[in-house]
Write a protein that holds these residues in place. Structure first.
Motif, mmCIF file in Angstrom:
data_model
loop_
_atom_site.group_PDB
_atom_site.id
_atom_site.type_symbol
_atom_site.label_atom_id
_atom_site.label_comp_id
_atom_site.label_asym_id
_atom_site.label_seq_id
_atom_site.Cartn_x
_atom_site.Cartn_y
_atom_site.Cartn_z
ATOM 1 N N PRO A 185 0.827 -1.205 0.000
ATOM 2 C CA PRO A 185 0.000 0.000 0.000
ATOM 3 C C PRO A 185 0.863 1.257 0.000
ATOM 4 O O PRO A 185 2.058 1.204 0.293
ATOM 5 C CB PRO A 185 -0.796 -0.117 1.308
ATOM 6 N N TYR A 186 0.245 2.375 -0.357
ATOM 7 C CA TYR A 186 0.909 3.675 -0.368
ATOM 8 C C TYR A 186 0.543 4.460 0.890
ATOM 9 O O TYR A 186 -0.587 4.361 1.379
ATOM 10 C CB TYR A 186 0.467 4.498 -1.582
ATOM 11 N N ILE A 187 1.474 5.253 1.399
ATOM 12 C CA ILE A 187 1.192 6.193 2.473
ATOM 13 C C ILE A 187 0.825 7.531 1.837
ATOM 14 O O ILE A 187 1.552 8.038 0.976
ATOM 15 C CB ILE A 187 2.414 6.390 3.409
ATOM 16 N N PHE A 188 -0.303 8.089 2.244
ATOM 17 C CA PHE A 188 -0.743 9.374 1.694
ATOM 18 C C PHE A 188 -0.021 10.501 2.425
ATOM 19 O O PHE A 188 -0.286 10.762 3.593
ATOM 20 C CB PHE A 188 -2.256 9.508 1.855
ATOM 21 N N LEU A 189 0.906 11.168 1.733
ATOM 22 C CA LEU A 189 1.653 12.271 2.342
ATOM 23 C C LEU A 189 0.860 13.571 2.333
ATOM 24 O O LEU A 189 1.209 14.518 3.028
ATOM 25 C CB LEU A 189 2.984 12.477 1.623
ATOM 26 N N GLY A 190 -0.206 13.622 1.520
ATOM 27 C CA GLY A 190 -1.078 14.795 1.521
ATOM 28 C C GLY A 190 -0.835 15.719 0.345
ATOM 29 O O GLY A 190 -0.087 15.411 -0.595
ATOM 30 N N PRO A 191 -1.470 16.897 0.380
ATOM 31 C CA PRO A 191 -1.312 17.884 -0.694
ATOM 32 C C PRO A 191 0.091 18.489 -0.671
ATOM 33 O O PRO A 191 0.728 18.588 0.382
ATOM 34 C CB PRO A 191 -2.369 18.946 -0.362
ATOM 35 N N ALA A 192 0.553 18.904 -1.846
ATOM 36 C CA ALA A 192 1.871 19.541 -1.965
ATOM 37 C C ALA A 192 1.768 20.726 -2.905
ATOM 38 O O ALA A 192 0.857 20.811 -3.731
ATOM 39 C CB ALA A 192 2.902 18.541 -2.474
ATOM 40 N N ASP A 193 2.697 21.658 -2.762
ATOM 41 C CA ASP A 193 2.741 22.851 -3.599
ATOM 42 C C ASP A 193 4.046 22.907 -4.380
ATOM 43 O O ASP A 193 5.108 22.516 -3.884
ATOM 44 C CB ASP A 193 2.612 24.113 -2.732
ATOM 45 N N TYR A 194 3.958 23.416 -5.590
ATOM 46 C CA TYR A 194 5.128 23.564 -6.464
ATOM 47 C C TYR A 194 6.137 24.537 -5.847
ATOM 48 O O TYR A 194 5.769 25.605 -5.358
ATOM 49 C CB TYR A 194 4.677 24.073 -7.830
ATOM 50 N N VAL A 195 7.409 24.160 -5.903
ATOM 51 C CA VAL A 195 8.494 25.024 -5.441
ATOM 52 C C VAL A 195 9.377 25.432 -6.613
ATOM 53 O O VAL A 195 9.602 26.612 -6.865
ATOM 54 C CB VAL A 195 9.337 24.330 -4.348
ATOM 55 N N SER A 196 9.880 24.446 -7.372
ATOM 56 C CA SER A 196 10.778 24.734 -8.486
ATOM 57 C C SER A 196 10.878 23.497 -9.372
ATOM 58 O O SER A 196 10.432 22.409 -8.997
ATOM 59 C CB SER A 196 12.173 25.119 -7.977
ATOM 60 N N HIS A 197 11.486 23.692 -10.548
ATOM 61 C CA HIS A 197 11.725 22.552 -11.425
ATOM 62 C C HIS A 197 12.994 22.783 -12.224
ATOM 63 O O HIS A 197 13.483 23.914 -12.356
ATOM 64 C CB HIS A 197 10.536 22.331 -12.378
ATOM 65 N N GLU A 198 13.507 21.689 -12.768
ATOM 66 C CA GLU A 198 14.645 21.765 -13.679
ATOM 67 C C GLU A 198 14.538 20.590 -14.646
ATOM 68 O O GLU A 198 13.866 19.588 -14.380
ATOM 69 C CB GLU A 198 15.978 21.710 -12.927
ATOM 70 N N GLY A 199 15.178 20.735 -15.789
ATOM 71 C CA GLY A 199 15.172 19.674 -16.781
ATOM 72 C C GLY A 199 13.871 19.607 -17.567
ATOM 73 O O GLY A 199 12.932 20.374 -17.351
ATOM 74 N N ASP A 200 13.832 18.665 -18.504
ATOM 75 C CA ASP A 200 12.697 18.517 -19.408
ATOM 76 C C ASP A 200 12.681 17.070 -19.923
ATOM 77 O O ASP A 200 13.729 16.516 -20.248
ATOM 78 C CB ASP A 200 12.851 19.492 -20.578
#
Length: 257
Positions: A220-235
């Motif tokens: 099973p998976y543990i639900f860590l909850g909602p998250a918000d975008y911080v940054s990204h890199e790459g494509d």
């Protein structure tokens, strides 16, 4: 008449560790299911697809769950649910307490869920789709305007191809590094939805498990909850850092870092 199938699915209830599901599943085992709120219907669907991941031959969720009445295996299922809930060691908090836009989603932070339960809770199932048809680790759920990321931390060559060996890990108890599918570009609608999810009022939900399988089959998976975008890199893939609304439990952080 259903015992041959049900006895093979008892194990899928051996992770129910929040009161919401324990109480709902118990009511359904004892009294069946009828019309209810969207919230209650999704709870019922979570149990139904746990037992019949392909939907079985039933016309709807209610008919499938009401067919359980009188089945001897139901008593064993109830025992497993009671034992698992009694052994729970994490405090589960309803999602609605931290994300007001998801009040009809019957999930609890830091509780354990199968893939079937996650997709049913988020309204992904139905209209010809069942959990058994899902092959990816990401699911866009338009019913609740949410992206669900189903993350396996320890990947093996036997279970994952070179293009799906994504690097997913915790940076600390609130920051999580995640890689998108290898075909997702920054300019794509999906990539833009990830980056601008707050402006678009969509939700990012993280679910993690350490390994793909355990002693009783799929982990099973543990639900860590909602998250918000911080940054990204790459494509292709995008490497995105997410900030969880609630810190992950210590046990999951140690496995994820």
């Amino acid at each position: 008449p259903l015992e041959g199938r049900l006895v093979k699915r008892v194990r899928t209830l051996a992770h129910v560790d929040d009161r919401m599901r324990r109480d709902a599943y118990t009511r359904i085992f004892e009294h069946g299911v009828g019309a209810g709120s969207v919230f209650e219907q999704r709870l019922a669907a979570m149990l139904f697809y746990s037992l019949f991941p392909d939907g079985g031959e039933f016309v709807d969720v209610a008919s499938g769950l009401n067919a359980l009445r009188g089945e001897p295996t139901v008593g064993e299922m109830q025992q497993v649910v009671d034992i698992t809930f009694g052994a729970a060691h994490r405090t589960a908090r309803p999602l609605s307490e931290v994300e007001q836009g998801l009040v009809d989603v019957p999930l609890s932070l830091h509780a354990s869920y199968s893939r079937e339960e996650i997709l049913a809770a988020l309204g992904w199932v139905g209209q010809g789709r069942s959990p058994s048809t899902m092959r990816e680790g990401v699911a866009w759920c338009p019913e609740v305007n949410s992206d669900a990321f189903l993350i396996t931390l320890k990947k093996t060559d036997t279970d994952y191809s070179p293009t799906t060996m994504y690097r997913d890990y915790a940076l600390n108890r609130q920051l999580f590094h995640w890689e998108s599918q290898s075909t997702t570009s920054v300019a794509s609608p999906t990539g833009q939805r990830y980056i601008h999810h707050r402006e678009q009022d969509s939700h990012i939900l993280l679910f993690v498990r350490e390994t793909k399988t355990g002693a009783l089959g799929p982990s099973p998976y543990i639900f860590l909850g909602p998250a918000d975008y911080v940054s990204h890199e790459g494509d292709r893939p995008m490497a995105i850092t997410w900030r969880l609304r609630q810190p992950m439990p210590t046990e999951e952080y140690l496995a994820s870092r």
